[in-house]
Scaffold this motif. Sequence first.
Motif, PDB file in Angstrom:
ATOM      1  N   LEU A 122      99.284  68.870  66.703  1.00 15.03           N
ATOM      2  CA  LEU A 122      98.192  67.992  67.144  1.00 15.03           C
ATOM      3  C   LEU A 122      97.051  67.975  66.133  1.00 15.03           C
ATOM      4  O   LEU A 122      96.444  66.925  65.900  1.00 15.03           O
ATOM      5  N   SER A 177      99.561  65.575  73.658  1.00 17.13           N
ATOM      6  CA  SER A 177      99.763  67.002  73.899  1.00 17.13           C
ATOM      7  C   SER A 177     100.747  67.223  75.047  1.00 17.13           C
ATOM      8  O   SER A 177     101.566  68.147  75.003  1.00 17.13           O
ATOM      9  N   ASP A 229      95.240  63.851  74.138  1.00 18.85           N
ATOM     10  CA  ASP A 229      95.544  64.613  75.350  1.00 18.85           C
ATOM     11  C   ASP A 229      96.908  64.198  75.895  1.00 18.85           C
ATOM     12  O   ASP A 229      97.717  65.043  76.270  1.00 18.85           O
ATOM     13  N   ARG A 259     102.226  73.557  69.110  1.00 13.46           N
ATOM     14  CA  ARG A 259     101.534  72.363  69.611  1.00 13.46           C
ATOM     15  C   ARG A 259     100.180  72.160  68.948  1.00 13.46           C
ATOM     16  O   ARG A 259      99.834  71.050  68.524  1.00 13.46           O
ATOM     17  N   ASP A 260      99.385  73.216  68.832  1.00 13.54           N
ATOM     18  CA  ASP A 260      98.041  73.072  68.250  1.00 13.54           C
ATOM     19  C   ASP A 260      98.100  72.613  66.798  1.00 13.54           C
ATOM     20  O   ASP A 260      97.305  71.772  66.373  1.00 13.54           O
TER      21      ASP A 260
END
Length: 166
Positions: free
Chosen positions: A61, A36, A33, A57-58
């Motif tokens: 990550l 992120s 988190d 980003r997804d």
Amino acid sequence: MTLEERITRLEDIEQIRSLQAKYQRCLDTRDFDGLSDCFSEDVVSSYGNGSMSYEGRDAVLGFLRDKMSLDMPSSHLIHGGEIEVGDASAASAKWYLEDFLLHRKFMVKLHGAAIYSVEYVKRDGRWLIKSIGYDRCYEYIEHRGLLNILTLGKTTFLDALKRRKR
């Protein structure tokens, strides 16, 4: 530059330095988190001399969650920080990385060095990582002490060795 512009530039550099430190800390503590929060939504990554590249980003990550499991404690130490602030909303930096990883399941140890290249963007008053990647200087892998593998990165040692042989 005016005194105010110089102070703003120094504040930006310090915020970028703090952001990069947070990225390293969150990576090693598996705080995804927090990690992120370091990235822009359109972040692009290129790890391992470009062999592991992701967009968004997804996706970045997801890759980090998959590769940086709790079975693999790590330490990513950054040094230096050649930070260039281009304008009020764009900056870039080179960081020297020294990393240590231990894969408990396979009893593998990795020690390496690399040069991070990072681009930053300032959005809504916050600096974020827009692109991040590294090129290896070297990587040393030890398997239970029986077999040791040393690979040299493309950016420094291999070029120097090739020049020396000429």
